[in-house]
Design a protein around this motif. Sequence first.
Motif, PDB file in Angstrom:
ATOM      1  N   UNK A   1       0.833  -1.205   0.000  1.00  0.00           N
ATOM      2  CA  UNK A   1       0.000   0.000   0.000  1.00  0.00           C
ATOM      3  C   UNK A   1       0.868   1.255   0.000  1.00  0.00           C
ATOM      4  N   UNK A   2       1.914   1.266   0.813  1.00  0.00           N
ATOM      5  CA  UNK A   2       2.794   2.441   0.864  1.00  0.00           C
ATOM      6  C   UNK A   2       3.490   2.686  -0.474  1.00  0.00           C
ATOM      7  N   UNK A   3       3.690   1.630  -1.241  1.00  0.00           N
ATOM      8  CA  UNK A   3       4.314   1.762  -2.557  1.00  0.00           C
ATOM      9  C   UNK A   3       3.320   2.192  -3.637  1.00  0.00           C
ATOM     10  N   UNK A   4       2.049   2.311  -3.263  1.00  0.00           N
ATOM     11  CA  UNK A   4       1.063   2.834  -4.194  1.00  0.00           C
ATOM     12  C   UNK A   4       0.001   1.860  -4.652  1.00  0.00           C
ATOM     13  N   UNK A   5       0.028   0.618  -4.212  1.00  0.00           N
ATOM     14  CA  UNK A   5      -0.971  -0.370  -4.636  1.00  0.00           C
ATOM     15  C   UNK A   5      -2.316  -0.030  -3.979  1.00  0.00           C
ATOM     16  N   UNK A   6      -3.368   0.071  -4.797  1.00  0.00           N
ATOM     17  CA  UNK A   6      -4.647   0.510  -4.262  1.00  0.00           C
ATOM     18  C   UNK A   6      -5.765  -0.508  -4.380  1.00  0.00           C
ATOM     19  N   UNK A   7      -5.513  -1.670  -4.954  1.00  0.00           N
ATOM     20  CA  UNK A   7      -6.405  -2.803  -4.722  1.00  0.00           C
ATOM     21  C   UNK A   7      -5.574  -4.069  -4.718  1.00  0.00           C
ATOM     22  N   UNK A   8      -6.119  -5.105  -4.091  1.00  0.00           N
ATOM     23  CA  UNK A   8      -5.521  -6.428  -4.176  1.00  0.00           C
ATOM     24  C   UNK A   8      -6.627  -7.431  -4.470  1.00  0.00           C
ATOM     25  N   UNK A   9      -6.408  -8.215  -5.524  1.00  0.00           N
ATOM     26  CA  UNK A   9      -7.287  -9.329  -5.861  1.00  0.00           C
ATOM     27  C   UNK A   9      -6.962 -10.456  -4.887  1.00  0.00           C
ATOM     28  N   UNK A  10      -7.938 -10.934  -4.140  1.00  0.00           N
ATOM     29  CA  UNK A  10      -7.634 -11.844  -3.029  1.00  0.00           C
ATOM     30  C   UNK A  10      -6.999 -13.151  -3.497  1.00  0.00           C
ATOM     31  N   UNK A  11      -7.366 -13.626  -4.679  1.00  0.00           N
ATOM     32  CA  UNK A  11      -6.703 -14.813  -5.244  1.00  0.00           C
ATOM     33  C   UNK A  11      -6.458 -14.550  -6.728  1.00  0.00           C
ATOM     34  N   UNK A  12      -5.660 -15.428  -7.332  1.00  0.00           N
ATOM     35  CA  UNK A  12      -5.664 -15.498  -8.786  1.00  0.00           C
ATOM     36  C   UNK A  12      -6.331 -16.820  -9.139  1.00  0.00           C
ATOM     37  N   UNK A  13      -5.738 -17.612 -10.017  1.00  0.00           N
ATOM     38  CA  UNK A  13      -6.412 -18.828 -10.474  1.00  0.00           C
ATOM     39  C   UNK A  13      -6.355 -19.980  -9.476  1.00  0.00           C
ATOM     40  N   UNK A  14      -5.496 -19.864  -8.454  1.00  0.00           N
ATOM     41  CA  UNK A  14      -5.365 -20.911  -7.438  1.00  0.00           C
ATOM     42  C   UNK A  14      -5.712 -20.348  -6.065  1.00  0.00           C
ATOM     43  N   UNK A  15      -6.146 -21.244  -5.179  1.00  0.00           N
ATOM     44  CA  UNK A  15      -6.408 -20.830  -3.808  1.00  0.00           C
ATOM     45  C   UNK A  15      -5.149 -20.235  -3.178  1.00  0.00           C
ATOM     46  N   UNK A  16      -5.355 -19.282  -2.283  1.00  0.00           N
ATOM     47  CA  UNK A  16      -4.277 -18.909  -1.377  1.00  0.00           C
ATOM     48  C   UNK A  16      -4.446 -19.723  -0.094  1.00  0.00           C
ATOM     49  N   UNK A  17      -3.552 -19.513   0.854  1.00  0.00           N
ATOM     50  CA  UNK A  17      -3.662 -20.222   2.128  1.00  0.00           C
ATOM     51  C   UNK A  17      -4.861 -19.746   2.944  1.00  0.00           C
ATOM     52  N   UNK A  18      -5.509 -18.675   2.498  1.00  0.00           N
ATOM     53  CA  UNK A  18      -6.581 -18.091   3.305  1.00  0.00           C
ATOM     54  C   UNK A  18      -7.826 -17.716   2.518  1.00  0.00           C
ATOM     55  N   UNK A  19      -7.876 -18.037   1.219  1.00  0.00           N
ATOM     56  CA  UNK A  19      -9.053 -17.706   0.415  1.00  0.00           C
ATOM     57  C   UNK A  19      -9.184 -18.672  -0.748  1.00  0.00           C
ATOM     58  N   UNK A  20     -10.422 -19.029  -1.072  1.00  0.00           N
ATOM     59  CA  UNK A  20     -10.701 -19.920  -2.193  1.00  0.00           C
ATOM     60  C   UNK A  20     -10.825 -19.139  -3.489  1.00  0.00           C
ATOM     61  N   UNK A  21     -10.227 -19.698  -4.543  1.00  0.00           N
ATOM     62  CA  UNK A  21     -10.306 -19.142  -5.884  1.00  0.00           C
ATOM     63  C   UNK A  21     -11.499 -19.723  -6.630  1.00  0.00           C
ATOM     64  N   UNK A  22     -11.962 -18.990  -7.637  1.00  0.00           N
ATOM     65  CA  UNK A  22     -13.072 -19.462  -8.471  1.00  0.00           C
ATOM     66  C   UNK A  22     -12.687 -20.655  -9.331  1.00  0.00           C
ATOM     67  N   UNK A  23     -11.394 -20.831  -9.602  1.00  0.00           N
ATOM     68  CA  UNK A  23     -10.958 -21.834 -10.570  1.00  0.00           C
ATOM     69  C   UNK A  23     -10.054 -22.898  -9.944  1.00  0.00           C
ATOM     70  N   UNK A  24     -10.223 -23.118  -8.646  1.00  0.00           N
ATOM     71  CA  UNK A  24      -9.491 -24.166  -7.934  1.00  0.00           C
ATOM     72  C   UNK A  24     -10.510 -24.959  -7.120  1.00  0.00           C
ATOM     73  N   UNK A  25     -10.100 -26.125  -6.639  1.00  0.00           N
ATOM     74  CA  UNK A  25     -10.986 -26.916  -5.784  1.00  0.00           C
ATOM     75  C   UNK A  25     -11.131 -26.222  -4.430  1.00  0.00           C
ATOM     76  N   UNK A  26     -12.352 -26.032  -3.942  1.00  0.00           N
ATOM     77  CA  UNK A  26     -12.536 -25.334  -2.666  1.00  0.00           C
ATOM     78  C   UNK A  26     -11.775 -26.018  -1.533  1.00  0.00           C
ATOM     79  N   UNK A  27     -11.107 -25.192  -0.732  1.00  0.00           N
ATOM     80  CA  UNK A  27     -10.340 -25.725   0.388  1.00  0.00           C
ATOM     81  C   UNK A  27     -10.750 -25.111   1.728  1.00  0.00           C
ATOM     82  N   UNK A  28     -11.262 -23.884   1.678  1.00  0.00           N
ATOM     83  CA  UNK A  28     -11.538 -23.162   2.922  1.00  0.00           C
ATOM     84  C   UNK A  28     -13.016 -22.865   3.131  1.00  0.00           C
ATOM     85  N   UNK A  29     -13.837 -23.039   2.089  1.00  0.00           N
ATOM     86  CA  UNK A  29     -15.228 -22.620   2.196  1.00  0.00           C
ATOM     87  C   UNK A  29     -15.387 -21.117   2.125  1.00  0.00           C
ATOM     88  N   UNK A  30     -14.452 -20.427   1.473  1.00  0.00           N
ATOM     89  CA  UNK A  30     -14.486 -18.972   1.369  1.00  0.00           C
ATOM     90  C   UNK A  30     -13.214 -18.383   1.939  1.00  0.00           C
TER      91      UNK A  30
END
Length: 402
Positions: free
Chosen positions: A142-171
């Motif tokens: 954010x300090x470097x100027x980033x003003x949005x973050x997409x919570x995932x890309x095509x794969x789940x992160x450790x804390x959010x499910x992606x639309x194009x991966x197998x659900x792992x967290x339920x959201x």
Amino acid sequence: MADLLDRARALLAEHPVADGHNDLPWALREQVAYDIDRRDIAVDQSARLHTDIPRLRAGGVGAQFWSVYVSTELAGDAAVSACLEQIDVVRQLVDRYPGDLRLATTADEVAAARAAGRIASLMGAEGGHSIANSLATLRALHRLGVRYMTLTHNDNTDWADSATDEPRHGGLTAFGEEVVREMNRVGMLVDLSHVAPATMRDALRVTEAPVVFSHSSARAVCDHPRNIPDDVLEMLPANGGVAMATFVPKFVLPAAVAWTAEADAYLNARGLDALDASDEAVRVRRAFEEANPRPQATAATVADHLDHMREVAGIDHIGIGGDFDGTPFTPADLADVAGYPHLVAELLNRRWSEEDLARLLWRNALRALRDAGEVARDVAARRGPSVATIEQLDGPGKFGSD
């Protein structure tokens, strides 16, 4: 149609496009390893890119969120470093072309850039793996100027499910909810493109600020997992968020979904990724398309999505996120960033008013950015930076590297 195009260009001069997503930085990484001397965007680059300054001007673009995207093949420190490189190239472009581009981090700075005749250049990080499970890294971006973050890309992160991966967290996990809260606190828009519907709903439940979908269309019109279900679109008025329709053919045209899957498989069989922007990938795609003509999306296809999104979410909650240079294929009359007048002409033909188009093109995106800043000031007055970790909130062993 020529008269409509003239009207569209005149309207865009008054109400330019604030586009939610353009992947030029990643294309520069893939094509020339950030050697921007080899891709001078002050001149026509249509043989290699969807984006250059003359075509941005021709398309009526007044503000652009440049995606500082990182492939999910990168993780941890490597993902963070790659994101920093993406930020660096955006800043290099702004420094190199000061007569055309100006860095912006607030709605006021966007307005000032436009008043000065510059294209406001904002940044959005595509993929929550870019913070490597660190809220301090989020704050640094954010300090470097980033003003949005997409919570995932095509794969789940450790804390959010992606639309194009197998659900792992339920959201969202508990840490994922804390990520959203910290984004609210610093004033970074929560971008829900790419995430699973359960993640969308969780984020909308947790957030105090408007969300955006930087490049997603309507699932009711084209049933692709990257699009937005109607029940989520219906939640945007209460949230104040903005869903930015994208132009990617496989997301907007049902006939293109199966064709694109075949094209991607053709590339994969030759050791190339579907998002590869290298010369070899371009050559292989062209060979496939010559043998297998692709279904053609058009501005009318995108307008069908916008008609539906306006009906469900309301005119104050829709925008444009073309995804240029992030997709190998584009609609026939939206081939590059010069194409926006064709979409505006189509919407004029459908009796969209100038006021409605002003909101779609410019005002809604700026309002969401401004509102997120106001929420951040309020939240920051109530609480300081979060020091939570994923281990604390989600527990050891409940997450894994993607």
